[in-house]
Design a protein around this motif. Sequence first.
Motif, short mmCIF file in Angstrom:
data_model
loop_
_atom_site.label_atom_id
_atom_site.label_comp_id
_atom_site.label_asym_id
_atom_site.label_seq_id
_atom_site.Cartn_x
_atom_site.Cartn_y
_atom_site.Cartn_z
N ASN A 12 0.82 -1.21 0.00
CA ASN A 12 0.00 0.00 0.00
C ASN A 12 0.86 1.26 0.00
O ASN A 12 0.53 2.25 -0.66
N ARG A 13 1.97 1.23 0.72
CA ARG A 13 2.85 2.40 0.74
C ARG A 13 3.50 2.60 -0.63
O ARG A 13 3.65 3.74 -1.09
N ILE A 16 0.99 4.23 -2.76
CA ILE A 16 0.86 5.65 -2.43
C ILE A 16 1.97 6.45 -3.12
O ILE A 16 1.71 7.50 -3.72
N VAL A 27 -5.09 13.21 1.85
CA VAL A 27 -5.27 11.89 2.45
C VAL A 27 -6.54 11.24 1.90
O VAL A 27 -6.55 10.06 1.56
N ILE A 30 -6.05 9.91 -1.62
CA ILE A 30 -5.24 8.68 -1.58
C ILE A 30 -6.08 7.51 -1.11
O ILE A 30 -6.08 6.43 -1.70
N ALA A 31 -6.83 7.73 -0.03
CA ALA A 31 -7.68 6.68 0.52
C ALA A 31 -8.70 6.21 -0.52
O ALA A 31 -8.90 5.00 -0.69
N GLN A 38 -9.65 6.16 5.68
CA GLN A 38 -8.73 7.28 5.91
C GLN A 38 -7.70 7.01 7.01
O GLN A 38 -6.53 7.36 6.85
N ALA A 41 -4.89 4.97 5.48
CA ALA A 41 -4.06 5.79 4.59
C ALA A 41 -3.16 6.70 5.42
O ALA A 41 -1.98 6.87 5.10
N HIS A 44 -0.15 4.80 6.80
CA HIS A 44 0.86 4.56 5.76
C HIS A 44 1.61 5.85 5.44
O HIS A 44 2.83 5.83 5.26
#
Length: 111
Positions: A12-13, A16, A27, A30-31, A38, A41, A44
Motif C-alpha cells: 500500500n505504501r 501511495i 489523504v 489517496i484513501a 482514511q 491511509a 501509511h
Amino acid sequence: MKTILNALAEPNRLHIVELLRDGPLTVGEIADRLELNQPQASKHLRVLSNAGLVEVLAIANRRIYKLRPEPFKELDFWLESYRHIWIERFDRLDDYLQELKRKEGNRDDKQ
C-alpha cells in the motif's frame, strides 16, 4: 537506506508513492484511489513521512502530501552501484545466447 526500503516494502505504501509520482494528493484522495479507509491511509503516510519520502503541506484543515525527491536520489545512487553487475551479467547472457544461435545454425547446416 534501510528505512526507505522498509517503508517501500509494504504494497500500500508503494502504491501511495506511485500515486504521488503524478502530483500532490490529500489523504482523502489517496484513501479513495486505493480503496482504504482514511485512518489506514494516514498510518501509511506517517510511515512514509517518517522515512522522509513524503512531506505534508497543511492548508486549513486539509493535509496535502507530496514526494520528496532527495530520498529517491539517494535510492538511485545506491542502485547505481549495482547496475554494473547486472549490465555485465546481461552482456554474458547475450554472448551465451549468440553462441547457442551459432551452434543451432551449424546443426541446421549439417542436416
